[in-house]
Scaffold this active site. Structure first.
Site, short mmCIF file in Angstrom:
data_model
loop_
_atom_site.label_atom_id
_atom_site.label_comp_id
_atom_site.label_asym_id
_atom_site.label_seq_id
_atom_site.Cartn_x
_atom_site.Cartn_y
_atom_site.Cartn_z
CG ASP A 31 5.14 45.29 13.70
OD1 ASP A 31 4.74 45.57 14.56
OD2 ASP A 31 4.92 44.21 13.07
CE LYS A 34 7.92 42.75 15.28
NZ LYS A 34 6.36 41.59 14.58
CG HIS A 59 9.99 45.80 17.29
ND1 HIS A 59 9.32 45.36 17.79
CD2 HIS A 59 8.24 46.30 15.85
CE1 HIS A 59 7.61 45.36 17.93
NE2 HIS A 59 6.83 46.22 16.94
#
Length: 185
Positions: A31, A34, A59
């Site tokens: 992630d 992000k 993302h």
């Protein structure tokens, strides 16, 4: 938390060597993209509108661009890019399917989805262990790699959920709920 789940699934699937190293890095960094998504979208408590959802779907590509320049991280960057691909090809960003999707991506998708289901989020409460297991089983073969789902369910059945998983989200909950997670109920 996702790293612990992913590594347990990797062990169950008997991956080793470089594949194991890539899996650990992807689980940790999946992630990272992000960082390029505004906090107003990340922390929104109600559903995202179409524009916000399209922004959020970027993302994985942002994550790939962040990680790709790191020497020796080409496979990690590729797996980060494909972590939201679906087993049936209906995912993003490239619509890959089945074994076209890197194994690390398929493992992290299942583990991250499971973790999201069993922990409280700004936009909803945990759905609980039983419902999370049902969701994984119901979407095995479409959203999720069925072999990876099977491995995660075996890990939970044989060892329970790793103790680290969900600790922050479950802080302040009853011991019964912690015990439910530990034994995989």
């Amino acid at each position: 938390e996702t790293v612990d789940l992913a590594m347990a699934v990797g062990d169950c699937l008997k991956i080793s060597g470089e594949q194991r190293t890539v899996l650990a890095d992807v689980a940790l960094l999946h992630d990272i993209g992000k960082i390029g998504i505004p906090n107003e979208i990340l922390n929104k408590t109600e559903g995202l509108d179409e524009h916000e959802w399209e922004f959020m779907k970027r993302h994985p590509e942002i994550g790939e661009r962040i990680v790709a320049p790191v020497p020796g991280f080409a496979a990690v960057a590729k797996a980060i890019r494909h972590e939201h691909e679906r087993y049936d090809g209906a995912g993003y960003p490239d619509g890959l399917s089945g074994d076209e999707i890197p194994l690390a991506s398929r493992i992290v998708l299942v583990c991250d989805a499971f973790h999201a289901m069993i922990t409280d989020r700004p936009y909803r409460k945990s759905i609980g262990m039983a419902e999370a297991r049902n969701e994984l089983s119901m979407h095995a073969g479409t959203q999720f790699d069925p072999d990876v789902v099977g491995a995660l369910l075996r890990v939970i059945d044989e060892h329970g959920v790793p103790e680290s998983v969900g600790q922050a989200s479950f802080t302040g909950t009853t011991n019964a709920r912690s015990e439910e997670r530990r034994v995989g109920k």
